[in-house]
Scaffold this motif. Structure first.
Motif, short mmCIF file in Angstrom:
data_model
loop_
_atom_site.label_atom_id
_atom_site.label_comp_id
_atom_site.label_asym_id
_atom_site.label_seq_id
_atom_site.Cartn_x
_atom_site.Cartn_y
_atom_site.Cartn_z
N THR A 1 1.29 -1.21 0.13
CA THR A 1 -0.57 -0.10 -0.05
C THR A 1 1.09 1.03 -0.17
O THR A 1 0.48 2.61 -0.21
N GLY A 2 2.35 0.67 0.76
CA GLY A 2 2.81 2.33 0.74
C GLY A 2 2.38 3.74 1.53
O GLY A 2 2.92 4.49 1.36
N GLN A 3 1.87 2.51 2.63
CA GLN A 3 1.42 3.71 3.60
C GLN A 3 1.77 1.95 4.92
O GLN A 3 1.51 1.20 5.12
N ALA A 4 2.18 3.04 6.06
CA ALA A 4 1.25 2.62 7.84
C ALA A 4 0.89 4.30 8.40
O ALA A 4 1.28 5.28 8.44
N TRP A 5 0.37 2.92 9.02
CA TRP A 5 -0.73 3.67 10.81
C TRP A 5 0.97 4.37 12.32
O TRP A 5 1.14 2.81 11.86
N PHE A 6 0.51 5.05 12.79
CA PHE A 6 1.58 5.31 13.06
C PHE A 6 0.64 6.43 14.88
O PHE A 6 0.14 6.87 14.53
N LYS A 7 0.96 5.78 15.91
CA LYS A 7 0.72 6.80 17.36
C LYS A 7 2.21 7.62 17.22
O LYS A 7 2.99 7.12 17.22
N VAL A 8 1.55 8.99 17.31
CA VAL A 8 2.70 10.18 16.80
C VAL A 8 3.67 10.10 18.45
O VAL A 8 2.41 10.04 19.84
N PRO A 9 4.78 9.72 18.85
CA PRO A 9 5.03 9.22 19.94
C PRO A 9 5.69 10.92 20.08
O PRO A 9 6.19 11.76 19.87
N SER A 10 6.08 10.89 21.68
CA SER A 10 6.32 12.39 22.82
C SER A 10 7.82 12.15 22.71
O SER A 10 7.99 10.71 21.37
N ALA A 11 8.71 12.81 22.92
CA ALA A 11 10.00 12.92 22.52
C ALA A 11 11.10 13.24 24.04
O ALA A 11 10.43 13.40 24.81
N ILE A 12 11.99 12.83 24.11
CA ILE A 12 12.74 13.09 24.75
C ILE A 12 14.68 13.56 24.18
O ILE A 12 14.62 12.84 23.16
N LYS A 13 14.55 14.88 24.47
CA LYS A 13 15.49 15.54 24.04
C LYS A 13 17.15 15.03 25.11
O LYS A 13 16.90 15.45 26.07
N PHE A 14 18.06 14.98 24.23
CA PHE A 14 19.44 14.71 24.88
C PHE A 14 20.13 15.86 24.01
O PHE A 14 21.24 15.54 23.07
#
Length: 422
Positions: free
Chosen positions: A150-163
């Motif tokens: 399909t050329g597509q995927a679903w994601f749950k947008v992640p939160s982030a940690i900054k280093f």
């Protein structure tokens, strides 16, 4: 509300002006990857569906590398399945014996992934490509199979940690020591389903090989992905290896992070992760006397040319200790050839090590270095779980190529300074 690098890339690929952590999206894919273990599972599933071909023959990559060259009949059947599918669907990017490589070293080298792209792979260490400023993450074989057609995927947008990385690492400290230090600090679930986003003026002191190693092991902290900003080194690497157009995304100044850490690279010493988790880290100087049986230098984490150069510098005019099996595995054919041209392979063999064709082999307990009960290995691979490289009563100590090479010489966990190398 500002967005992180990862969130900006995902928003662009979902056709949205913005996204936020926890949001479910469907994103367009630039690259879909599988290997000889995960590929057959995906292939068998998608063959049940009505859509019989891939979404783009140039954007699907199949790399038999885990048990290739075939170690037994079962692995031969798996590789045959992938090979026949690639031929039937005219897949452009199929890499096997003769032009093969360990997938996560091979794809950047072949210029198949660049900054700003989205890549999924049916292998957990697909997060490696974050070193180039791309969003890349591992998925299950069925998700990969659906992405393939399909050329597509679903994601749950992640939160982030900054280093925020500052300072400059000392001579024998590499990206492997940096990421082991971080995992030891936050734990194997310290970044669970979050994006590990690296920034700071210390990044300029990390080579691309260092960055690939750090991004590769983001999953070992539970992260969805690891990602680096695009700087001059990134651009130079992409322009050398790829003709693809890249897009540079930068985090907003008001981007929201779950946590923030500042790490002075100059304060990090060579690190070793004790069994049976990557978070069980100690400074090599504090490891005590741990006798070993085997050393492995290679894998998608540390089989690149800089890794081999460091190991060869330590092994030159030295010998692998009696009773120690030292195995060196260049990550791709190009790296193997370069190691030959630079005389590194001769150095390894003269020291008493063996050199293998590119393969994942021992990393996942496949072949080319399986451990028996009670044996210990120092390995530049990425996981040291129970039974990961063989018998459940064996032990794996994760370390950098410098520590691995020094340990091969002494027969115990060591660092270059133990050999008088400052």
């Amino acid at each position: 509300m500002g967005m992180t690098m990862t969130q900006k890339i995902l928003a662009a690929h979902a056709g949205l002006p913005s996204v936020e952590a926890g949001q479910l999206i469907e994103a367009n894919l630039d690259l879909v990857l599988a290997n000889d273990i995960t590929g057959p599972v995906a292939i068998h599933e998608v063959e049940k569906l009505k859509k019989k071909t891939v979404f783009d023959k140039d954007k699907v990559v199949l790399v038999p590398d885990h048990f290739a060259p075939n170690k037994d009949i079962k692995s031969a059947e798996h590789c045959k399945c992938v090979r026949e599918y690639a031929k039937a669907h005219d897949i452009t990017n199929y890499f096997e014996v003769g032009k093969m490589g360990i997938e996560h070293a091979l794809l950047p080298e072949q210029g198949l992934i660049v900054a700003g792209e989205v890549c999924i792979g049916a292998d957990s260490h697909t997060c490696t490509y974050g070193a180039l400023g791309a969003f890349s993450t591992g998925v299950g074989s069925t998700d990969m199979g659906c992405g393939m057609i399909t050329g597509q995927a679903w994601f749950k947008v992640p939160s982030a940690i900054k280093f925020t990385l500052t300072g400059k690492p000392s001579k024998w400290v590499s990206g492997k020591d940096v990421i082991l230090h971080i995992i030891g600090m936050i734990g194997v679930d310290g970044a669970l389903y979050q994006s590990m986003e690296f920034t700071g003026d210390g990044i300029k002191n990390l080579s691309m090989d260092d960055r690939f190693t750090i991004a590769n092991m983001a999953i070992e902290a539970g992260a969805k992905n690891g990602i680096f900003p695009v700087d001059e080194k990134t651009v130079e690497y992409m322009e050398e290896h790829s003709a693809k157009k890249y897009t540079i995304y930068e985090a907003d100044e008001d981007a929201v992070y779950e946590k923030e850490y500042t790490i002075d690279l100059s304060s990090i010493e060579p690190v070793v992760a004790f069994p049976h988790l990557p978070e069980n880290t100690k400074k090599v100087s504090e490891a005590g006397e741990i006798l070993i049986d085997q050393v492995v230098i290679g894998s998608c984490t540390n089989g690149r040319i800089e890794d081999l150069r460091v190991a060869a510098e330590i092994l030159k005019d030295r010998k692998v200790a009696d009773g120690i099996r030292a195995i060196v595995i260049p990550a791709t054919q190009a790296i193997y050839m370069q190691a030959i041209e630079e005389g590194l392979v001769q150095t390894f063999i003269q020291a008493g090590a063996i050199v293998s064709t590119p393969t994942c082999g021992p990393c996942l307990g496949g072949y080319m270095g399986i451990l028996a009960a009670g044996e210990r290995a120092v390995s530049t691979t990425n996981r040291n779980f129970v039974g990961r490289m063989g018998h459940v009563d064996s032990e794996i100590y994760l370390a950098s190529p410098a520590v691995a090479a020094a340990s091969a010489v002494t027969g115990k966990i060591s660092q270059p300074s133990d050999l008088g190398m400052e």
